[in-house]
Design a protein around this motif. Structure first.
Motif, PDB file in Angstrom:
ATOM      1  N   ASP A 140       0.828  -1.213   0.000  1.00  0.00           N
ATOM      2  CA  ASP A 140       0.000   0.000   0.000  1.00  0.00           C
ATOM      3  C   ASP A 140       0.861   1.261   0.000  1.00  0.00           C
ATOM      4  OD1 ASP A 140      -2.269  -1.579   0.035  1.00  0.00           O
ATOM      5  OD2 ASP A 140      -2.682  -1.266   2.178  1.00  0.00           O
TER       6      ASP A 140
ATOM      7  N   ASP B 156       2.137   6.593  -6.856  1.00  0.00           N
ATOM      8  CA  ASP B 156       1.139   7.572  -7.291  1.00  0.00           C
ATOM      9  C   ASP B 156       1.684   8.994  -7.197  1.00  0.00           C
ATOM     10  OD1 ASP B 156      -0.607   5.472  -7.733  1.00  0.00           O
ATOM     11  OD2 ASP B 156      -1.805   5.833  -5.916  1.00  0.00           O
TER      12      ASP B 156
ATOM     13  N   GLN C 156       2.441   1.714  -3.398  1.00  0.00           N
ATOM     14  CA  GLN C 156       1.463   2.240  -4.357  1.00  0.00           C
ATOM     15  C   GLN C 156       1.276   3.742  -4.149  1.00  0.00           C
ATOM     16  OE1 GLN C 156      -0.049   0.645  -7.031  1.00  0.00           O
ATOM     17  NE2 GLN C 156      -0.474   2.774  -7.492  1.00  0.00           N
ATOM     18  N   GLY C 157       1.198   4.153  -2.888  1.00  0.00           N
ATOM     19  CA  GLY C 157       1.063   5.576  -2.596  1.00  0.00           C
ATOM     20  C   GLY C 157       2.256   6.376  -3.096  1.00  0.00           C
TER      21      GLY C 157
END
Length: 107
Positions: free
Chosen positions: A76, A83, A79-80
């Motif tokens: 997670d 992004d 992914q952050g």
């Protein structure tokens, strides 16, 4: 005012951050290794040692994530971070579009 901190949660958060950062560094090392190999800068022995070291590092990271049940939290966070980087790169590549979107948000 007293600040209550859950020690286990704090430790897991810090460990998640450290593992995530080490994975990002590991990817950079792998990219650099490939460049050096393709550029003919490494002997066969050096390539073998480098490859084994990267595999060992990857195995160690996976074991730590498994031992501490951090696989999902690391994914997670990665992914952050991805992004954020994608958005930054897009802003650098398409500044006019981002300036227009910023003007529209103010209206």
């Amino acid at each position: 005012m007293t600040l209550n901190v859950d020690e286990t949660s704090l430790k897991n958060g810090v460990l998640t951050l450290v593992i995530t950062l080490v994975e990002v560094i590991e990817e950079s090392l792998e990219t650099q290794a490939v460049r050096r190999i393709e550029g003919g800068e490494l002997t066969d022995e050096e390539q073998e040692r480098l490859g084994q070291a990267l595999l060992d590092l990857d195995d160690a990271l996976e074991q730590i994530k498994k031992d501490h049940d951090l696989t999902t939290s690391v994914a997670d966070l990665r992914q952050g971070l991805d992004d954020v980087v994608d958005e930054l790169v897009d802003k650098l590549i398409n500044p006019a579009r981002w300036a227009e979107a910023s003007r529209e948000e103010r209206v």
